[in-house]
Design an enzyme around this catalytic site. Structure first.
Site, mmCIF file in Angstrom:
data_model
loop_
_atom_site.group_PDB
_atom_site.id
_atom_site.type_symbol
_atom_site.label_atom_id
_atom_site.label_comp_id
_atom_site.label_asym_id
_atom_site.label_seq_id
_atom_site.Cartn_x
_atom_site.Cartn_y
_atom_site.Cartn_z
ATOM 1 N N LYS A 1 0.791 -1.043 -0.052
ATOM 2 C CA LYS A 1 -0.143 -0.102 0.061
ATOM 3 C C LYS A 1 0.945 1.205 0.012
ATOM 4 O O LYS A 1 1.447 1.442 1.005
ATOM 5 C CB LYS A 1 -1.102 0.073 1.281
ATOM 6 C CG LYS A 1 -2.097 1.016 1.094
ATOM 7 C CD LYS A 1 -2.163 1.730 2.660
ATOM 8 C CE LYS A 1 -2.396 3.061 2.520
ATOM 9 N NZ LYS A 1 -1.997 4.032 1.560
ATOM 10 N N GLU B 1 9.150 1.153 11.101
ATOM 11 C CA GLU B 1 10.245 2.085 10.746
ATOM 12 C C GLU B 1 9.497 3.426 10.837
ATOM 13 O O GLU B 1 8.828 3.774 10.143
ATOM 14 C CB GLU B 1 11.069 1.748 9.312
ATOM 15 C CG GLU B 1 11.310 0.515 9.103
ATOM 16 C CD GLU B 1 12.748 0.317 9.905
ATOM 17 O OE1 GLU B 1 13.187 1.390 10.532
ATOM 18 O OE2 GLU B 1 13.323 -0.723 9.957
ATOM 19 N N CYS C 1 13.337 10.561 7.230
ATOM 20 C CA CYS C 1 13.224 10.124 8.705
ATOM 21 C C CYS C 1 14.643 10.188 9.239
ATOM 22 O O CYS C 1 14.745 10.649 10.404
ATOM 23 C CB CYS C 1 12.982 8.649 8.797
ATOM 24 S SG CYS C 1 13.967 7.614 7.571
ATOM 25 N N GLU D 1 9.196 15.643 15.826
ATOM 26 C CA GLU D 1 9.776 15.392 14.768
ATOM 27 C C GLU D 1 9.545 16.601 13.658
ATOM 28 O O GLU D 1 8.307 16.722 13.211
ATOM 29 C CB GLU D 1 9.514 14.111 14.153
ATOM 30 C CG GLU D 1 10.249 13.946 12.633
ATOM 31 C CD GLU D 1 9.735 12.441 11.814
ATOM 32 O OE1 GLU D 1 8.624 12.176 12.168
ATOM 33 O OE2 GLU D 1 10.801 11.870 11.467
HETATM 34 P P1 NAD Z 1 1.686 7.960 7.965
HETATM 35 O O1 NAD Z 1 2.036 7.308 9.062
HETATM 36 O O2 NAD Z 1 0.789 9.126 8.026
HETATM 37 O O3 NAD Z 1 1.634 7.240 6.670
HETATM 38 C C1 NAD Z 1 2.232 6.075 6.350
HETATM 39 C C2 NAD Z 1 1.778 5.083 5.561
HETATM 40 O O4 NAD Z 1 0.712 4.549 6.453
HETATM 41 C C3 NAD Z 1 0.747 5.738 4.258
HETATM 42 O O5 NAD Z 1 0.642 4.790 3.269
HETATM 43 C C4 NAD Z 1 -0.773 6.006 4.890
HETATM 44 O O6 NAD Z 1 -1.662 5.770 4.124
HETATM 45 C C5 NAD Z 1 -0.733 4.703 6.002
HETATM 46 N N1 NAD Z 1 -1.812 4.651 6.780
HETATM 47 C C6 NAD Z 1 -2.431 5.756 7.426
HETATM 48 N N2 NAD Z 1 -3.444 5.352 8.438
HETATM 49 C C7 NAD Z 1 -3.264 4.354 8.294
HETATM 50 C C8 NAD Z 1 -4.169 3.081 9.055
HETATM 51 N N3 NAD Z 1 -5.000 3.640 9.987
HETATM 52 N N4 NAD Z 1 -3.835 1.899 8.769
HETATM 53 C C9 NAD Z 1 -2.820 1.361 7.872
HETATM 54 N N5 NAD Z 1 -2.186 2.208 7.031
HETATM 55 C C10 NAD Z 1 -2.431 3.626 7.313
HETATM 56 O O7 NAD Z 1 3.256 8.518 7.502
HETATM 57 P P2 NAD Z 1 3.762 9.673 6.431
HETATM 58 O O8 NAD Z 1 3.312 11.079 6.801
HETATM 59 O O9 NAD Z 1 3.536 9.056 5.138
HETATM 60 O O10 NAD Z 1 5.406 9.552 6.327
HETATM 61 C C11 NAD Z 1 6.235 10.464 7.132
HETATM 62 C C12 NAD Z 1 6.810 9.847 8.348
HETATM 63 O O11 NAD Z 1 7.188 8.526 8.144
HETATM 64 C C13 NAD Z 1 7.804 10.504 9.319
HETATM 65 O O12 NAD Z 1 7.252 10.303 10.790
HETATM 66 C C14 NAD Z 1 8.920 9.924 9.202
HETATM 67 O O13 NAD Z 1 9.978 10.149 10.115
HETATM 68 C C15 NAD Z 1 8.486 8.193 8.884
HETATM 69 N N6 NAD Z 1 9.534 7.690 8.052
HETATM 70 C C16 NAD Z 1 10.396 6.626 8.810
HETATM 71 C C17 NAD Z 1 11.373 5.802 8.186
HETATM 72 C C18 NAD Z 1 12.050 4.937 8.594
HETATM 73 O O14 NAD Z 1 12.567 4.107 8.001
HETATM 74 N N7 NAD Z 1 12.213 4.784 10.217
HETATM 75 C C19 NAD Z 1 11.488 6.356 6.880
HETATM 76 C C20 NAD Z 1 10.692 7.270 6.012
HETATM 77 C C21 NAD Z 1 9.830 8.081 6.857
#
Ligand code: NAD
Length: 486
Positions: free
Chosen positions: A170, A245, A279, A380
């Site tokens: 997804k 992650e 991240c 963050e």
């Molecule tokens: P997010 O948590 O809003 O979304 C991530 C994914 O989860 C998207 O595909 C979203 O559609 C999905 N999602 C949202 N609600 C959900 C639910 N209820 N059930 C299942 N899936 C759901 O994150 P974002 O804003 O897209 O990304 C930014 C964040 O990701 C930042 O906090 C960043 O630090 C983190 N990040 C972490 C890493 C790592 O490897 N540690 C890498 C990149 C980004």
């Protein structure tokens, strides 16, 4: 109109609804994608479940060869993929090139591991034989964010497929296009239909069904810490395996004996790559008092040279933020820091000019002498703003670095190996770079401590997170007396 891809074919959503994907630089519609439903996920899961038998029984060497062919196809289509990625995500084209190459590298890394896939063997105390078998899990779900929509998907595809699992992916709601095209290319390498599937749509619908679906045995999730906690909670109901992650707030510590030229460059790239939406970005800068003023002056000069603009222009170094909300949040964090007494050394405003009117651009901001309790330090900050704090020595720097709920990456800059190793040992983080920052390697396990995550991606460890370990005992005539009841 783009479509989603499952069971070896393109599909519309069963609801017939679509979502517009817009370019964050210009506001233009790049394409539309199906707004997937729980029913679409279920159909894809059926296909993935059907494909599991054939795929899991194929030899790792054969699976690796198919992954290698997928790498060839990705490389062959690099130009199209990089331009699409910049248009949907906003990042400069030079960064899209790096991301697509990293994606190919990750797949190639796991393709190369095909011939090293092995479990273990042990002679047991009672003379029997013990085999430690690594088995694929079944259908696995991968949920990916918008900041690196392709490379973060690759971190899951490589180990999951090599280990013999089938996948439901997804992508984030706003960055589904390049990911879908990559999935199609991987399928075209010769994978049986249903091995790799991607369903586009909202997290609360498509993502939620992936979390709830009983046929999905493991969730590989990358995203915000808050969403990660929800993933863990839902997964707990069926004791589903999870790899998380999550967010980070990486500290960079610059000692007074550091190579300042290299450290200044790393602070600039480390904070402003992908417009600060990484991240692993440098999110807090701790400078030893003695070099703080010189460092800030040099860093300001460097940051002022970052060319802001549409990511498709070759000369652009800093694209827009990905969404309107993202820009507003960073602006609020900058205002909060200034209100608490921080000095804005540069940036923080919206650039003026017609070419910036429709995009979510923001001038890169450097904030000096920031209150350690300001939002930009504690939370963050996912955008182009860097809080800078002075410290008297390494002990204070390490204490400040660890004053965070996050523990993803970190870096220390010094010519003194003793100091470097002390910091590396004491900073609570999954990664510590010594005289470097932010660059990750497929060879090294990656993943955070504290609220930055659970489990590892990359490295050999990633395979462990996509397999179940099973113990097998073989009894022979040389059985122990206990088992014979004597
Ligand atoms: P997010 O948590 O809003 O979304 C991530 C994914 O989860 C998207 O595909 C979203 O559609 C999905 N999602 C949202 N609600 C959900 C639910 N209820 N059930 C299942 N899936 C759901 O994150 P974002 O804003 O897209 O990304 C930014 C964040 O990701 C930042 O906090 C960043 O630090 C983190 N990040 C972490 C890493 C790592 O490897 N540690 C890498 C990149 C980004």
């Amino acid at each position: 109109m783009a479509k989603m891809f499952y069971a070896g074919e393109f599909h519309d959503s069963e609801s017939g609804e679509v979502t517009e994907i817009r370019n964050p630089s210009t506001g233009e519609v790049v394409d539309t994608v199906p707004k997937g439903t729980a029913g679409d996920v279920r159909k894809a899961v059926e296909a993935a479940d059907d494909a599991f038998g054939v795929w899991s029984r194929m030899s790792p060497a054969k699976r690796g060869a198919l992954l290698q062919e997928a790498v060839r196809l990705v490389r062959e289509n690099e130009k199209e993929l990089t331009s699409l990625l910049t248009r949907e995500q906003g990042k400069p084209i030079r960064e899209s090139i790096l991301e697509i190459r990293r994606f190919a590298h990750t797949l190639e890394h796991y393709a190369g591991m095909a011939k090293c896939m092995r479990g273990g063997y042990v002679t047991l105390d009672d003379g029997r034989y013990g085999i430690i078998m690594k088995k694929p899990m079944g259908v696995v779900g991968s949920i990916v964010p918008w900041n690196f929509p392709v490379s973060l998907m690759g971190n899951k595809i490589g180990p999951a497929l090599l280990a013999g699992n089938t996948m439901i992916i997804k992508p984030a709601g706003s960055t589904p296009l390049t990911a879908t095209r990559c999935v199609e290319l991987i399928h075209r390498a010769g994978l049986p239909k249903g091995v790799i599937n991607i369903i586009t749509g909202p997290g609360g619908v498509v993502g939620e069904e992936i979390l709830q679906n009983s046929k999905i045995r493991k969730i590989g999730f990358t995203g915000e810490t808050g969403t990660g906690k929800h993933v863990m909670e839902v997964a707990a109901k069926e004791v589903k395996r999870v790899t998380l992650e999550l967010g980070g707030s990486d500290p960079m510590i610059v000692c007074d004996d550091a190579d300042l030229d290299r450290a200044v460059s790393a602070a600039s790239v480390g904070r402003f790559f992908n417009c600060g939406q990484a991240c692993l970005a440098v999110k807090r800068l701790y400078l030893f008092d003695r070099i703080a003023d010189t460092f800030m002056e040099r860093l300001t000069g460097k940051v002022n040279k970052l060319r802001i603009g549409d990511g498709l222009k070759r000369e652009t170094l800093l694209g827009p933020l990905h969404t309107k909300g993202q820009r507003e949040e960073v602006e609020e964090m900058i205002a909060d820091a200034v209100k608490r007494g921080a000095k804005l050394l540069t940036g923080g405003g919206r650039p003026k000019g017609q070419e910036f009117d429709q995009g979510y651009f923001l001038q890169p901001a450097l904030l000096a002498d920031v209150d350690p309790d300001a939002r930009v330090v504690v939370e963050e900050c996912f955008g182009p703003a860097l809080p800078i704090l002075r410290v008297k020595d390494l002990d204070e720097a390490i204490a400040q670095a660890n004053r965070s709920i996050f523990g993803l990456g970190s870096s220390v800059w010094t010519r003194d190996l003793n100091k470097a190793m002390r910091a590396a040992e004491q900073i609570e983080a999954g990664y510590t770079w010594i005289n470097s920052a932010q660059i990750i390697y497929d060879e090294l396990p990656f993943g955070g401590v504290k609220q930055s995550g659970l489990g590892k991606e990359h490295g050999n460890e990633a395979i462990d997170y996509y397999t179940e370990t099973k113990s097998i005992v073989i009894a022979t005539e040389a059985e122990s007396e206990v088992m014979r009841g004597e």
